[in-house]
Structure formats: structure tokens, C-alpha cells
Design an enzyme around this catalytic site. Structure first.
Site, short mmCIF file in Angstrom:
data_model
loop_
_atom_site.label_atom_id
_atom_site.label_comp_id
_atom_site.label_asym_id
_atom_site.label_seq_id
_atom_site.Cartn_x
_atom_site.Cartn_y
_atom_site.Cartn_z
N ASP A 70 0.97 -1.16 0.07
CA ASP A 70 -0.03 0.19 0.22
C ASP A 70 0.81 1.38 0.13
O ASP A 70 1.66 1.70 1.08
CB ASP A 70 -0.96 -0.05 1.18
CG ASP A 70 -2.05 0.72 1.15
OD1 ASP A 70 -1.96 1.82 0.45
OD2 ASP A 70 -3.39 0.48 1.55
N CYS A 104 -5.57 4.80 -4.27
CA CYS A 104 -5.76 3.48 -3.88
C CYS A 104 -6.87 2.85 -4.43
O CYS A 104 -6.94 1.74 -4.98
CB CYS A 104 -5.89 3.62 -2.38
SG CYS A 104 -4.29 4.13 -1.48
N HIS A 122 -11.25 -1.68 0.12
CA HIS A 122 -11.39 -0.26 -0.30
C HIS A 122 -12.46 -0.21 -1.51
O HIS A 122 -12.21 0.70 -2.36
CB HIS A 122 -10.05 0.37 -0.82
CG HIS A 122 -10.04 1.60 -0.35
ND1 HIS A 122 -8.93 2.34 -0.11
CD2 HIS A 122 -10.86 2.52 0.61
CE1 HIS A 122 -9.01 3.68 0.22
NE2 HIS A 122 -10.16 3.86 0.68
#
Length: 486
Positions: A35, A77, A132
């Protein structure tokens, strides 16, 4: 009649059939997604010791396979993870930006994820880490093709910052001495879930639980690999690690390990966790038939004191600068992908969907636009170049830049994530081989490069007209308006 001679044809037929089946056995797929791991963090990308911690396990992985220097992701992201899961640019799926807490978000159930497609080929599918792509249980990974999931639905910005954590050295925010007010902002949780079953809230996502999360993800992923290898079942393991997303704090077992601070300790943990998964693959006896990808979803962190090292590239994520779009990428598949190869050919994260679907012997959905192209012939060395010459780069819902061959055309000026995006009256052109930091506009003397780049933009905009994108926050059930395609 000789019994052996009479049975020989049958034995030969069975042997041939077994060999054909063995050759056609679909590869296991393991994706290690870090990430916000910046381009210049790993030793194999010029970082390692320069960042305070060597990365021997990941560097060795790079030596065993293909390392890309022009692997491109989306600017945030959520868009990158959406593109990986669907093979579609996130502008099509309504997932083009990190969602605001409390707002409707995520992939509609109409989208077909990589896990769903691989499931049609009999793959066991598991995910560990940040999703997400949907904050509600109806859109969790186990409703989108994964057999099991352990992780967080949203992001690590929501780790109850106002709560003190002596181990991390972070203190309560000003005016929040009582800690996180759950009456104002709901707590986020770490969940455990299995396919089509209600998720279980395991514990709160806070500074302490984030520190230990990557160890838990690794443990669960390695057990999944062992279990399915022993059962002889092909598997897709998607390990979406938390590090080095801010707050960049290592597991207590790695704290102080390097003597160079929390960032370096976290980098050491990143390398060690990759090594644990690679060891599990080897120990399970499936190394030669397992395709391993190690990559990042974004460029490096942009907020002090957790800024990432983006190598030679300028800018930050949440922009269309190269520091945002270029990410590390390593691929190992013994006997299929040449070892020690380095390439600057353009690859986009959407390409992984199509390539992995074909590698598994599955079919790419044909009832929707798929932007990813199959790169397996390039990955395996059957052809020298990528099947992609370029792509359009959106930042949220703004068409911000175009990459084509070694050229970059900026339509919007924005260097840092906190800068306002400014539409350019005249596009800015850069040769990325001679101007890595995108500082010199050479559009005037290279007008020849503009027509093919703008043609790429034109084709993409036309596809959006023909296949209208899904609006952000669209609820389920969703079905596209087929009349728009007429």
C-alpha cells in the site's frame, strides 16, 4: 497373447492423457500488493540500504523473474484496486477516487472481479488486507468472488488517530484528549468473512491493531496456500498488505530492528513478509506452478514524516505525475517467465486482470468494456514488446494526462496532491527518456507526437460515449443501459 503388449496401448493413452492434463494445469496465482510502496524503496529499485533497510528477499525475487520499470497504476488507492479487480479503468466503474467516509461507495455487483472469474475455473480464492471497494457488507470481497477475507473495508487513514498509542509514539490530537468520539465518527473494524456469509467484526482498527495486521495477513495467507496445495486445488491468493501506508509503524517484532527509525523498520518488515509467503509457496511444493506478482497500488506517501522515496520521478500520488503512476512490479513464474529480465515497456495495472484470466484458462467477460490487454507473450519472452503503447491517466474524474511510448502529455497541471488542479490552455509535452522529472515542455518542437496521443484520448472518450460509465455511489442492483450502445 502377451498381456503386457495387449495393455501397452491403454497404458500409453493413460500416460499421454495424464501428461496433457499436467501441462494444462492452471497456475496458482499469488498477488502481493503493498500500500503506497514508492518506486524507490526496494533495493532492486535503487532503495534498500539507501532507505535504511536492505530488502534481500524481494531483490532475490526480482532476480528470479521480470522487473518492470514502467508499470503504471492509477492515481489513488481505490482506483488502482478497482482496475486490478476488473480490468477496467476506474472511471468506468464509479470507483475513480477514494470515497469519503459515510458516502455510498464501491463496485456494483454487476462488475466481475478477478476472483469471480477465476472461481469459474475451480480456483480457491482468498483475500487478506484492505479492500477499499465497498464499505457495506453487501459489497465486501466475499460477495465479489472471494471464498474468504480478513482485513479492512476502507483505509488506514481511519485508525482512530485521536486515541493515544504509546507503542507508536503517536499522541492524541489537540482537543481530543478523551480519545476517538465514536458518537461523531463510527469506528472502523477488521473483519473476517467467508463467501456469502455475514462478516464478523474481529476488532477495532486502531493504531495498535494496524501495527500487527501484516503479520496476521501473512499467517492467514500462508495457511491458505498450504491448505489448498495439499488438496491439489488451484488457488488465487490476494495479499493486500497495510505497509507502508501511513501511519507507517512496524510490527513490534520489527521495531528498532534496523536502528534507522520506524520507516526503515517497516521496510524490513515489508521484505520479511514477502519472504514468508515465498517460503510457504516453496514449502508447499508448488513453487514451479505458482505465478507470483509483487507490486504497489500507488506512488509513495506524501505526508510528513512518512514521505515515500519515488526514485527519479517527481510529484506525489493523487496526481498524474510519474511519481504517482509508476510503481514497482516484479513477476516470477519459473519455467515461463525468464529470470533476471528488466524492461521499460509500458504495462498498466488493468492488464493484470486480462493476463491472469487467460493464464488460468478462463474467459474474459465479453459483455462490457475491458481495458486490460493480455501481456503474457511479453511476460514470457515470446515477444519483445508490450501489447500496450499507452493509456489515458485520470485523477479522480479529471482526464489529466496521456502516456504514449516514451512521451507524456499533461492536460492538467498538478505536481503535489495538495496543489489545486489547473487545466492547461496548451498541453505540456515531455520525453520521459530525457526528462524524467517532467520539467521541460517540448511540445513546440515535437508537434508530430500530439496527433497519436490525442487520437488515443479521442478513442477513449468515444468508448465512454458508447458505454456510459457507472456513476459513483450507484446502488445495487445495477444493469447498464444497453440502449446507449445502439
Amino acid at each position: 497373447m502377451n498381456v503386457y503388449l495387449s495393455t501397452l496401448p491403454i497404458l500409453m493413452l493413460l500416460t499421454t492423457s495424464f501428461m496433457v492434463q499436467a501441462q494444462q494445469a492452471p497456475p496458482n496465482v499469488v498477488v502481493l500488493l503493498y500500500d503506497n510502496l514508492a518506486y524507490g524503496e526496494l533495493g532492486s529499485y535503487g532503495g534498500g540500504a539507501l532507505r535504511g533497510a536492505e530488502t534481500p528477499r524481494i531483490d532475490r525475487l526480482a532476480d528470479q523473474g521480470l522487473r518492470l520499470t514502467n508499470f503504471n497504476v492509477e492515481a489513488q488507492c481505490t482506483p488502482s484496486r478497482s482496475a486490478l479487480m476488473t480490468g477496467r479503468f476506474s472511471i468506468r466503474s464509479g470507483t475513480y477516487k477514494v470515497p469519503t467516509a459515510g458516502a455510498p461507495d464501491g463496485l456494483t455487483l454487476w462488475e466481475e472481479t478477478l476472483a469471480e472469474v477465476l472461481s469459474t475455473r475451480g480456483y480457491a480464492t482468498g483475500m487478506w488486507g484492505k479492500w477499499h471497494l465497498g464499505s457495506e457488507a453487501s459489497r465486501f470481497p466475499t460477495q465479489q468472488g472471494f471464498d474468504e477475507w480478513y482485513g479492512v473495508a476502507r483505509t488506514y487513514d481511519e485508525v482512530m488517530w485521536s486515541a493515544s498509542d504509546e507503542a507508536s509514539g503517536l499522541t492524541p490530537a489537540m482537543g481530543s484528549r478523551a480519545g476517538w468520539d465514536e458518537g461523531l465518527t463510527p469506528v472502523q473494524y477488521i473483519y473476517s468473512s467467508t463467501r456469502d456469509n455475514p462478516p464478523v467484526k474481529v476488532k477495532k482498527l486502531d493504531l495498535a491493531s494496524k501495527r500487527t495486521l501484516d503479520g496476521e495477513l501473512t499467517d492467514k495467507a500462508t495457511r491458505f496456500i498450504k491448505r489448498n496445495a495439499e488438496a491439489g486445488k488451484p488457488f488465487f491468493a490476494y495479499v493486500a498488505f497495510s505497509l507502508p501506508h501511513m501511519p507507517t509503524q512496524p510490527n513490534p517484532a520489527f521495531a528498532g530492528k534496523t536502528g534507522n527509525g520506524s520507516w526503515a523498520d517497516s521496510l524490513a518488515e515489508i521484505d520479511a513478509r514477502a519472504g514468508q509467503v515465498l517460503d510457504a509457496i516453496k514449502d508447499a511444493g508448488v513453487e514451479n506452478n505458482t505465478l507470483v506478482i509483487l507490486a504497489s497500488d500507488n506512488g509513495g506517501e506524501a505526508t510528513y514524516p512518512w514521505q515515500g522515496a519515488n526514485g527519479p520521478w517527481r510529484g506525489t500520488y493523487f496526481t498524474a505525475m510519474e511519481a504517482s503512476l509508476r510503481a514497482p512490479f516484479i513477476l516470477r513464474w519459473p519455467g515461463n517467465v525468464p529470470a533476471g529480465k528488466v524492461s521499460n515497456e509500458i504495462i498498466h495495472i488493468t492488464d493484470l486482470f486480462t493476463t491472469l484470466v487467460h493464464a488460468a484458462g478462463a474467459q474474459v467477460p465479453n459483455d462490457r468494456v475491458i481495458d486490460g490487454v493480455d501481456q503474457m507473450d511479453f511476460f514470457t519472452g515470446k515477444q519483445a514488446g508490450s501489447n500496450r503503447e499507452g493509456f489515458v491517466a485520470y485523477v479522480a474524474d479529471r482526464l489529466s494526462a496521456v502516456k504514449w511510448r516514451n512521451w507524456k502529455l499533461h492536460l492538467i497541471e498538478q505536481e503535489q496532491m495538495f496543489d489545486p488542479p489547473i487545466p492547461l490552455g496548451l498541453p505540456r509535452l515531455h520525453n520521459l527518456l530525457t526528462d524524467l522529472r517532467e520539467e521541460h515542455n517540448i511540445a513546440i518542437e515535437n508537434t508530430w507526437a500530439l496527433p497519436p496521443m490525442m487520437a488515443l484520448v479521442g478513442r477513449f472518450k468515444a468508448s465512454l460515449q458508447q458505454h456510459p460509465p457507472i456513476a459513483s455511489g450507484t446502488p445495487d442492483p445495477y444493469l447498464p443501459d444497453r440502449s446507449a450502445n445502439q
